[in-house]
Design a protein around this motif. Sequence first.
Motif, PDB file in Angstrom:
ATOM      1  N   LYS A   4       0.825  -1.189  -0.194  1.00 44.73           N
ATOM      2  CA  LYS A   4       0.035  -0.054   0.257  1.00 44.73           C
ATOM      3  C   LYS A   4       0.942   1.197   0.147  1.00 44.73           C
ATOM      4  N   TRP A   5       0.374   2.362  -0.415  1.00 41.82           N
ATOM      5  CA  TRP A   5       0.983   3.849  -0.659  1.00 41.82           C
ATOM      6  C   TRP A   5       1.688   4.065   0.670  1.00 41.82           C
ATOM      7  N   TRP A   6       1.001   3.659   1.842  1.00 37.10           N
ATOM      8  CA  TRP A   6       1.431   4.354   3.334  1.00 37.10           C
ATOM      9  C   TRP A   6       2.505   3.374   3.875  1.00 37.10           C
ATOM     10  N   LYS A   9       5.677   4.968   5.005  1.00 37.83           N
ATOM     11  CA  LYS A   9       5.659   6.376   5.325  1.00 37.83           C
ATOM     12  C   LYS A   9       5.903   6.550   6.791  1.00 37.83           C
ATOM     13  N   ASP A 252      -9.346   4.754  -1.605  1.00 39.12           N
ATOM     14  CA  ASP A 252      -7.994   4.369  -1.208  1.00 39.12           C
ATOM     15  C   ASP A 252      -7.385   5.151  -0.029  1.00 39.12           C
TER      16      ASP A 252
END
Length: 556
Positions: A4-6, A9, A252
């Motif tokens: 996932k994009w996170w 992070k 998302d």
Amino acid sequence: MERKWWHDKVAYQIYPKSFYDSNGDGIGDLQGIIQKLDYLKDLGVDIVWISPIYPSPFADQGYDISDYYNIDPSFGTLKDMDELIREAKKRDMYILMDLVVNHCSDEHEWFEKACADPDGEYGNFFYIEDRKEGQELPCNWRSYFGGSVWEPLPGHPEKQYMHVFHKKQPDLNWENPVVREEVYKNVNWWLDKGLAGFRIDAIINIKKKLPYKNYPTDREDGLCDIALMLEDAEGVGEFLGELQRRTFSQYDAFSVGEVFNEKPEELPDFIGDGGYFSSIFNFSTNVWGGSDKGWYDCKRITPDAYKKCHFDAQRKVGNHGFYSNIIENHDQPRGVSYYIPEGEVSLESKKMLAAVYFLLRGLPFIYQGQEIGMENLPVIPVEQVDDISALDQYQVSLDAGFTPEEALKIISLRNRDNARTPVQWNAEKNAGFTQGTPWLMVNPNYTEINVAAQEQDENSVLSFYKELIALRKNPEYKETFVYGDVIPFEEDRHNLMAYHRKGEKDLLVLGNFQKEEQKVTLPSEGKNILLNNYPNAEITGNQVKLKDYQVLVIEL
């Protein structure tokens, strides 16, 4: 596990009332956050969660919301919020809000309409039951802030409503599909504005054990710990799954749940691929040593127990998904004052604690002020305590036979005010937080512990957090730190918290959780020292001598 994009992070929690005041009224605000975005970007933060900023009477510091579609004037305006989202996006940062939908404020129009007509449409937005003087309550559940969950309905002494938190926080009836539709509509309204997602407050409480039932009492008040009801309630997943499908998955969006009592077999449902949430917080170290009797009976966590909590959590989550890892938040004491044994809080021990949690698998969260090693308040007079849970526990301690002095000492360790004192920006008046009178006292140690001083000091806690974040994001090691396995090393060794991060690389984190030195034999030869909270490391062959609270990250 789907990537996932996170995942790569770093997240940061802002308690807005205490972050930075831009207009001198003593209360932090949205413009204050906007002014500090570059500070957060420089630290290495990507995701910013802001505790509630909605209109509220502040019976529970904004967690009692009177309007889900607006901003409380003390924080600014919707225009300020739009500007914050825009400015964050310019810096490739993401803004999260708090989603507080187990309850609303008793000043929300829904509850006001329920009070006007308990038998009408809005009466069914809440848990409202008949009441007769002298008659037994519908159930004997104790609210989180003390006393029964049942309160007479304003204007209707023959009726009563449920509040599992403060009496000014009536619980919303999630069994009513109209209530759920209102929640989804609001969530999507914010996501349409460009919000990246939400931290979801107290969400397990939305499912009650119905019909009501009593549980064994545990205090002289004849009430029971509400956790017994939550363990017994079934079917919360139906609500959470519907929430996820109707809102987060459409955008998302990132969602992180405040979940204290998930069962191990339920973890894939909560945070697996397509789970209810993107992530949930790992609270295992925060709840360790708790007691139904009250704070006076809670045990202080030891370094070995701290290590065990984290390793057990890592084993439990496996490859199902990502925990969100924390040291502290707005509901917890300052981690350095809580997890480091009394009398041993130092520059080195603060850095060691930072590294051993931050480099575990999962999304690391930093709470405002944690990055400079902010500490608990000293023991303060009870009239200066703002936290309603601490005030309740003060009385619980007195009722248990403690003196007022002893009761104050008991609550001082866990008082939520510890984390809510204003951020210490510099050594000037009010720690540089405000030109006015701060809404809550500033910790007296702000002249020694503050951002301005630490920004100029390569050896500071702030500089160490910047190193930690840069290491996790370093392209050479990122894959291993983000997705590599956590394999405990010398797990049974007293006061040593050590583990491998194994993936493309084999990285060993060694934390000496004590003042005394420890000698450790490395499993293989060390290639590089990637992080060290001391100027040097004593390594002879495969032998490492760890100094007082030394932490090393070694590439093997």
